[in-house]
Design an enzyme around this catalytic site. Structure first.
Site, PDB file in Angstrom:
ATOM      1  N   GLY A  39      -9.586   1.754 -25.269  1.00  0.00           N
ATOM      2  CA  GLY A  39      -9.213   1.019 -26.305  1.00  0.00           C
ATOM      3  C   GLY A  39      -8.326   1.891 -27.071  1.00  0.00           C
ATOM      4  CD  GLU A  40      -5.476   3.679 -30.205  1.00  0.00           C
ATOM      5  OE1 GLU A  40      -5.007   3.145 -29.367  1.00  0.00           O
ATOM      6  OE2 GLU A  40      -5.178   4.754 -30.381  1.00  0.00           O
ATOM      7  CB  SER A  41     -10.239   7.138 -29.318  1.00  0.00           C
ATOM      8  OG  SER A  41      -9.022   7.932 -29.842  1.00  0.00           O
ATOM      9  CB  CYS A  71      -9.055   5.371 -21.309  1.00  0.00           C
ATOM     10  SG  CYS A  71      -7.333   5.607 -21.815  1.00  0.00           S
ATOM     11  NE  ARG A 100      -6.008   9.230 -30.031  1.00  0.00           N
ATOM     12  CZ  ARG A 100      -5.492   8.578 -31.096  1.00  0.00           C
ATOM     13  NH1 ARG A 100      -5.116   9.092 -32.163  1.00  0.00           N
ATOM     14  NH2 ARG A 100      -5.042   7.632 -30.924  1.00  0.00           N
ATOM     15  CB  ILE A 129      -3.170   2.272 -20.666  1.00  0.00           C
ATOM     16  CG1 ILE A 129      -2.923   1.277 -19.095  1.00  0.00           C
ATOM     17  CG2 ILE A 129      -2.233   1.507 -21.557  1.00  0.00           C
ATOM     18  CD1 ILE A 129      -3.974   0.343 -19.101  1.00  0.00           C
ATOM     19  NE  ARG A 130      -1.090   3.206 -26.072  1.00  0.00           N
ATOM     20  CZ  ARG A 130      -2.408   3.088 -26.724  1.00  0.00           C
ATOM     21  NH1 ARG A 130      -2.542   3.792 -27.766  1.00  0.00           N
ATOM     22  NH2 ARG A 130      -3.020   1.835 -26.802  1.00  0.00           N
ATOM     23  CG  HIS A 171      -7.882   1.866 -18.170  1.00  0.00           C
ATOM     24  ND1 HIS A 171      -8.611   1.549 -19.304  1.00  0.00           N
ATOM     25  CD2 HIS A 171      -6.871   2.679 -18.680  1.00  0.00           C
ATOM     26  CE1 HIS A 171      -8.278   1.566 -20.285  1.00  0.00           C
ATOM     27  NE2 HIS A 171      -6.960   2.478 -20.071  1.00  0.00           N
ATOM     28  CD  GLU A 173     -11.518   0.086 -17.363  1.00  0.00           C
ATOM     29  OE1 GLU A 173     -11.882   0.914 -16.757  1.00  0.00           O
ATOM     30  OE2 GLU A 173     -10.917   0.053 -18.515  1.00  0.00           O
TER      31      GLU A 173
END
Ligand code: GLN
Length: 190
Positions: A39-41, A71, A100, A129-130, A171, A173
């Site tokens: 997600g977004e840490s 991630c 990051r 992804i990023r 990822h 998942e």
């Protein structure tokens, strides 16, 4: 709290592992392990603090509760975060330094196949992804897979295990290969 929770729930359900969403400290009681999703840490950090989960989960992790971080989840588990926000919190549960977005921005996201050694060897599809880049790992950390890629100066660790912590910069998942979740389930005694 945020990120690809649903995909992890589906992956664990495929293996017959029961799941519960952890949104507040009391949700932690009785769980065999915890997944910190991608997600977004920075957002996850803020929500962890505002829900009171940061301290509760930190204490559980310090006590040896198994954890899988993917991630952004890896960023949350790292012992040092480069290019993070100054107020971003993380658990220091695995001795590694991550950068990051170390592979670049959204447009540099990519899919590849990883070499995995050990009991369940063989190529593993992996989506980045990023993604955070693991810059260094401490002596007690087992590197289960590294990524070599044009543009990378040297192979970079992408799947780490250290005690009760399993962490991936990709990822697992999002692909059908369930080896990472199966390994995590076994770390949880399931
Ligand atoms: N770049 C994101 C972060 O630092 C992680 C991206 C992801 O989880 N797919 O939080």
């Amino acid at each position: 709290l945020q990120g690809d929770v649903r995909e992890h729930v589906a992956a664990l359900s495929e293996l017959g592992v029961a799941t519960r969403l952890v949104k507040r400290p009391s949700d932690l009681s009785g769980v065999a392990g915890v997944v910190l999703p991608g997600g977004e840490s920075t957002t996850l950090s803020m929500l962890l603090v505002s829900t009171g989960l940061f301290d509760a989960l930190g204490a559980s992790l310090a006590g040896g509760l198994p954890v899988l971080g993917t991630c952004a989840g890896l960023v949350l588990l790292a012992s040092e975060v480069l290019d993070g926000r100054p107020d971003q919190r993380f658990f220091g549960a695995v001795d590694c330094v991550v950068r990051r977005n170390g592979f670049g921005r959204q447009l540099q996201s990519f899919e590849t196949e990883l070499d995995v050694s050990g009991d369940a060897a063989g190529p593993m599809p992996a989506v980045f992804i990023r993604a955070p880049m693991v810059v260094s790992v401490g002596p007690g950390v087992e590197v289960l897979s590294v990524l070599s890629r044009p543009g990378l100066d040297e192979p970079t660790p992408v799947l780490l295990r250290s005690g009760s912590v399993l962490a991936a910069s990709f990822h697992p998942e999002l692909t059908p290969d369930r080896r990472v979740h199966r390994l995590f389930a076994s770390m949880c005694g399931l």
